[in-house]
Design a protein around this motif. Structure first.
Motif: not given
Length: 453
Positions: A39-58
């Motif tokens: 659970q912890r790893s999946l949610r950390d992965l989802a959070s990091n992917l969300d931030q990664l996508e945001t940084d790429l967009a910016k």
């Protein structure tokens, strides 16, 4: 007498029920620990992917060099965290290799581009096109993972598929192949693992994006450290069984599963939850993974590392430990080649060790066999001259010689300085030939261990 026997049998029955209930509760507790970790790893992965996508967009929309460097640099760091989160999730066979490779290449590309922009480079049309392509692919990856998280929360999506008893007995249930997963990518997944496997298979269909960076440039046409002569399947099986014996696993059920072609061609073997590959050239164990569940932690990190050291000695490895991360039920360790006081960081061995019994449950020698070779470096700077290249106020704690990979498909010999600046620790690498500051890495200390940023 009869009543006595009835009493004895009744007592035995009650005790057996109590023992069975205790075993059931322990098994349930261990399973809960695994699920919590997933659970912890999946949610950390989802959070990091969300931030990664945001940084790429910016990074794509930024007009100034400073903003591009900021967001692309952050993307490079977050991609590393996402890869580590991914490694903690349940996966079939040899893992989620295409997702992991995509994230590694994404991080390497953004770091490389950020560095080039920081020294005055203006991104070319081709680089802008690559950045757009990477962002579009990441949008799909991120959406898939966010959907899996939502289904875990709303539908109670299982972590792994549970084959029926009949299929187990009849032998009809098999590990899903990449082709089978690819064929099922349009349908809803039946578990977290199958969902990730479907995503992995969908990325397999796409060609890798092209760029010049450290990860890309360190690709080799053929492994540099493997013997030229090929071995047959029987010799490879013997090597696999010898490896399992030395790491403490019975190999009576080890079976041949297939052959992988390419520059690093391997024979594939399986045994229950165990998966391993042996190189066709030379018969060397390249990958090994045991996806068993963990029981109660009984070893300290130092005790586990001592056990690994003994096992590596039995496997005839002579390497030095450079990195340790503690994930609760296991440790992830990295070892590198060290000859005459020089550390060769490209020549790496990755190990995962369980903390319930100290057995190695993960082994990846790919970097070592890909890059290990005889090198001829001649340093021109003395240690004292290299020290003058450091920032004023940098307090040196230790230093050594090292060989590190750099962009442009090159390796350089450098002075590695570990030290402190304004209460933070860093590793600084000064080129031993021309004095250029090749790399700076910040040392982050966490309860899991030290890692580099």
């Amino acid at each position: 007498m009869r009543n006595l026997w009835i009493g004895i049998l009744g007592t035995a029955f009650v005790l057996s029920l109590a023992w069975g209930f205790t075993e059931y509760r322990q098994a349930e507790q261990f399973e809960r620990v695994n699920v919590n970790q997933y659970q912890r790893s999946l949610r950390d992965l989802a959070s990091n992917l969300d931030q990664l996508e945001t940084d790429l967009a910016k990074g794509r929309v930024a007009a100034t060099s400073s903003q591009k460097v900021l967001y692309l640099g952050q993307a490079g760091t977050i991609s590393e965290s996402a890869v580590k989160d991914l490694a903690q999730l349940p996966a079939e066979e040899n893992g989620l290799s295409y997702i992991s490779e995509f994230l590694n290449r994404t991080g390497d590309f953004t770091r490389s581009l950020a560095y080039q922009i920081s020294v005055g480079h203006i991104p070319t049309t081709e680089e802008d096109k690559t950045l757009t392509e990477v962002h579009e692919r990441l949008l799909t990856v991120n959406q898939n993972v966010q959907d899996i998280v939502q289904r875990v929360d709303t539908e109670g999506l299982a972590w792994v598929d549970n084959p029926s008893v009949w299929n187990r007995v009849a032998g009809l249930w098999r590990t899903e192949t990449a082709e089978a997963a690819a064929a099922a990518t349009d349908g809803p997944s039946s578990s977290v693992r199958s969902g990730l496997d479907q995503l992995n298979a969908s990325l397999q269909k796409l060609p890798p994006f092209s760029y010049v960076g450290e990860y890309d440039s360190r690709s080799v046409r053929e492994p540099l450290a493997l013997p030229k002569q090929e071995v047959d399947r029987d010799v490879a099986l013997k090597a696999a069984k010898s490896f399992l014996s030395k790491v403490g696993y019975p190999s009576s059920g080890l079976e041949f599963s297939g052959v992988s072609q390419g520059a690093l061609g391997v024979y594939i073997f399986k045994q229950g939850n165990l998966f391993m590959t042996v190189s066709k050239r030379g018969g060397k164990v390249i990958n090994y993974r045991d996806q068993r569940e963990f029981t109660e932690r009984t070893l300290s990190p130092d005790q586990a590392k001592d056990k690994v050291a003994q096992t590596l000695k039995a496997l005839e490895w002579d390497l030095v430990l450079t990195s340790t991360e503690d994930y609760g039920g296991y440790l992830q360790l990295e070892y590198v080649q060290d000859e005459n006081g020089i550390r060769y960081y490209p020549d790496k061995l990755r190990i995962t060790v369980a903390l319930d019994n100290g057995q190695i449950i993960g082994y990846d020698s790919t970097p070592y066999y890909a890059y290990h070779q005889k090198r001829n470096f001649t340093k021109k700077l003395t240690l004292e001259q290299a020290k003058t290249k450091l920032r004023k106020g940098f307090q040196i704690k230790e230093n050594r010689m090292a060989v590190i990979p750099v962009m442009g498909n090159r390796e350089v010999m450098a002075y590695e300085f570990r030290g402190k600046y304004q209460d933070e620790e860093y590793l600084v690498y000064i080129n031993a030939v021309n004095g250029i500051e090749e790399r700076i890495q910040r040392i982050i200390k966490t309860p899991k261990g030290e890692y580099l940023q």
